[in-house]
Design an enzyme around this catalytic site. Structure first.
Site, short mmCIF file in Angstrom:
data_model
loop_
_atom_site.label_atom_id
_atom_site.label_comp_id
_atom_site.label_asym_id
_atom_site.label_seq_id
_atom_site.Cartn_x
_atom_site.Cartn_y
_atom_site.Cartn_z
N GLU A 133 0.18 -44.43 -6.50
CA GLU A 133 -0.60 -45.36 -7.33
C GLU A 133 -0.99 -44.72 -8.65
O GLU A 133 -1.03 -45.40 -9.69
CB GLU A 133 -1.84 -45.86 -6.58
CG GLU A 133 -1.56 -46.66 -5.29
CD GLU A 133 -0.67 -47.90 -5.48
OE1 GLU A 133 -0.49 -48.36 -6.62
OE2 GLU A 133 -0.13 -48.39 -4.47
N HIS A 136 1.78 -45.21 -11.04
CA HIS A 136 1.73 -46.52 -11.71
C HIS A 136 0.74 -46.49 -12.87
O HIS A 136 1.01 -47.02 -13.95
CB HIS A 136 1.33 -47.62 -10.72
CG HIS A 136 2.41 -48.01 -9.76
ND1 HIS A 136 3.72 -48.19 -10.14
CD2 HIS A 136 2.38 -48.28 -8.42
CE1 HIS A 136 4.44 -48.56 -9.09
NE2 HIS A 136 3.66 -48.61 -8.02
N CYS A 170 11.27 -39.02 -12.47
CA CYS A 170 9.91 -39.55 -12.64
C CYS A 170 9.02 -38.50 -13.30
O CYS A 170 8.19 -38.80 -14.15
CB CYS A 170 9.34 -40.00 -11.30
SG CYS A 170 10.07 -41.54 -10.69
#
Ligand SMILES: [Zn+2]
Ligand SMILES: [Zn+2]
Length: 181
Positions: A133, A136, A170
């Protein structure tokens, strides 16, 4: 270079002992300062009586209200069962490119599935959800790399297949976001 402090805050109901073990691993994986703020709040206002679950979007709104004037990013941690109206449940919810996220331990607990309790596994799953999270919040979308923590998971078995870290791609996207000159 701006490195936002990641603030972990309890959203009750919350099982004891879940927040502190997240601090060091989060610092290590993300590299930003991590703080625990114990003030937190009760999620009772977000409880949907008919579903007996907590509306995660309503909790996000409350986090925004509580911390709006503050620097940093804020991760609420609860043991309440979270949902958004179109889904049966969610493990967590975050503002993409925002400052706020909420994660829940409810669906991460082996005992929910009739298995023996396993604190270490519960803690590891919660860490993965936290890193996911926060990803994000920092602008990352879901990743197709099987072991990347940013891979989407809808059941705990899928969480267990992921690493507690971002894949190289990422990680490099994160680095570009925070360390571009
Ligand atoms: Zn996600
Ligand atoms: Zn990835």
């Amino acid at each position: 270079v701006i490195q936002p402090t990641i603030v972990l805050t309890p959203v009750f109901p919350l099982r004891e002992g879940l927040i502190d073990p997240l601090v060091e691993p989060l610092k290590k994986e993300i590299g930003f300062p991590v703080a625990v703020e114990s003030s937190g709040f009760e999620a009772e206002f977000a409880l949907d009586i008919s579903r007996q679950q907590y509306n995660s979007t309503a909790i996000l709104a409350a986090l925004i209200h509580q911390f709006d004037h503050r620097e940093g990013v804020f991760l609420g941690i609860t043991s309440g069962d979270l949902f958004i109206p179109v889904l049966t449940y969610v493990f967590g919810e975050a503002q993409l490119n925002g400052k706020y996220a909420i994660i829940s331990s409810w669906r991460l607990n082996n005992e929910l599935y009739g298995l023996e309790g396993n604190e270490k596994l519960l803690s590891e799953r919660l860490l993965k959800e936290a890193i996911h999270e926060l990803g994000h919040i920092f602008g990352l979308y879901h990743c197709r790399n099987l072991s990347c923590v940013m891979r989407s998971s809808t059941v705990v078995d899928e969480i267990d297949m992921k690493d507690t870290s971002y894949c190289a791609r990422c990680k490099s996207l994160l680095t570009q976001t925070f360390f571009q000159s």
